[in-house]
Design a protein around this motif. Structure first.
Motif, PDB file in Angstrom:
ATOM      1  N   GLU A  12     -10.546  58.980 -34.726  1.00  0.00           N
ATOM      2  CA  GLU A  12     -10.734  60.327 -34.201  1.00  0.00           C
ATOM      3  C   GLU A  12      -9.523  61.195 -34.531  1.00  0.00           C
ATOM      4  N   ILE A  14      -7.779  64.879 -33.480  1.00  0.00           N
ATOM      5  CA  ILE A  14      -7.788  65.948 -32.486  1.00  0.00           C
ATOM      6  C   ILE A  14      -6.897  67.072 -33.006  1.00  0.00           C
ATOM      7  N   ARG A  18     -10.401  75.569 -33.926  1.00  0.00           N
ATOM      8  CA  ARG A  18     -11.492  75.407 -34.889  1.00  0.00           C
ATOM      9  C   ARG A  18     -10.958  75.576 -36.313  1.00  0.00           C
ATOM     10  N   ALA A  21      -9.738  72.316 -37.296  1.00  0.00           N
ATOM     11  CA  ALA A  21     -10.868  71.423 -37.566  1.00  0.00           C
ATOM     12  C   ALA A  21     -11.419  71.673 -38.966  1.00  0.00           C
ATOM     13  N   SER A  31     -16.076  65.633 -38.185  1.00  0.00           N
ATOM     14  CA  SER A  31     -16.150  65.998 -36.765  1.00  0.00           C
ATOM     15  C   SER A  31     -14.835  65.849 -36.003  1.00  0.00           C
ATOM     16  N   LYS A  33     -12.144  66.673 -33.289  1.00  0.00           N
ATOM     17  CA  LYS A  33     -12.314  67.256 -31.960  1.00  0.00           C
ATOM     18  C   LYS A  33     -11.275  68.341 -31.747  1.00  0.00           C
ATOM     19  N   LEU A  35      -9.132  70.285 -29.113  1.00  0.00           N
ATOM     20  CA  LEU A  35      -8.580  70.222 -27.770  1.00  0.00           C
ATOM     21  C   LEU A  35      -7.549  71.334 -27.656  1.00  0.00           C
TER      22      LEU A  35
END
Length: 189
Positions: A12, A14, A18, A21, A31, A33, A35
């Motif tokens: 994952e 983080i 956006r 991301a 994908s 995440k 935070l």
């Protein structure tokens, strides 16, 4: 650059925005995440702004932070505003920026404060009307913007990177085109 061999078997990722991301996805990470970072509000509660035309820029003094753009916008502000700009920070371009400020005729209206601790910046934020974040390079997140809003101060920022995700145009501040001193001037007035 993020290289697959450096991150190994990551389950994952983080990121704080956006925008961040999107960068991860460009490098093939699926994908990530988002935070959002949290920030404590300044101690002591809300203090109304002084309404004296005071502005604060706080960052490392490097080209990408856009201080030269801010100086050009500041030079062209309506003189009746009696605006003043506090510059908090140090960096490799400090001498050039001091020289630019002087050559643009801003010496009496721009004050270089040098490095200030987080506690000192909290006090200074309460003594100005707005914070200006004229970045010309994309940033994942602007902690300066979050700190300003936690202090009850509006932000005038550029649209570089993830900053507009935190500064809501016409709500918590104004968002301008990165690198455009005229657009920044209009927002400051």
């Amino acid at each position: 650059r993020i290289h697959r061999s450096c991150v190994g078997d990551v389950r994952e990722i983080i990121v704080p925005s956006r925008y961040g991301a999107g960068i991860c996805e460009m490098f093939g990470f699926q994908s990530p995440k988002v935070l959002r970072p949290g920030i404590r509000s300044d101690e002591g509660g809300y203090v109304p702004p002084p309404s004296d035309g005071s502005m604060l820029f706080t960052a490392r003094l490097v080209r990408g932070k856009g201080l030269a753009v801010l100086f050009r916008a500041f030079r062209d502000l309506d003189p009746s505003l009696s605006a003043r700009l506090l510059v908090a920070g140090r960096g490799p371009e400090e001498a050039q920026l001091r020289s630019l400020s002087k050559s643009l005729g801003l010496s009496g209206r721009v004050q270089f404060l040098g490095y200030r601790s987080p506690a000192e910046l909290a006090v200074i934020r309460r003594q100005v009307d707005i914070l200006v974040i004229p970045s010309i390079i994309p940033e994942m997140v602007s902690l300066v913007a979050l700190e300003a809003m936690a202090s009850g101060r509006p932000v005038v920022s550029s649209d570089a990177g993830g900053i507009p995700e935190f500064v809501a145009d016409q709500t918590t501040g104004l968002v301008t085109r990165a690198g455009d001193p005229e657009d920044l001037r209009r927002a400051l007035e």
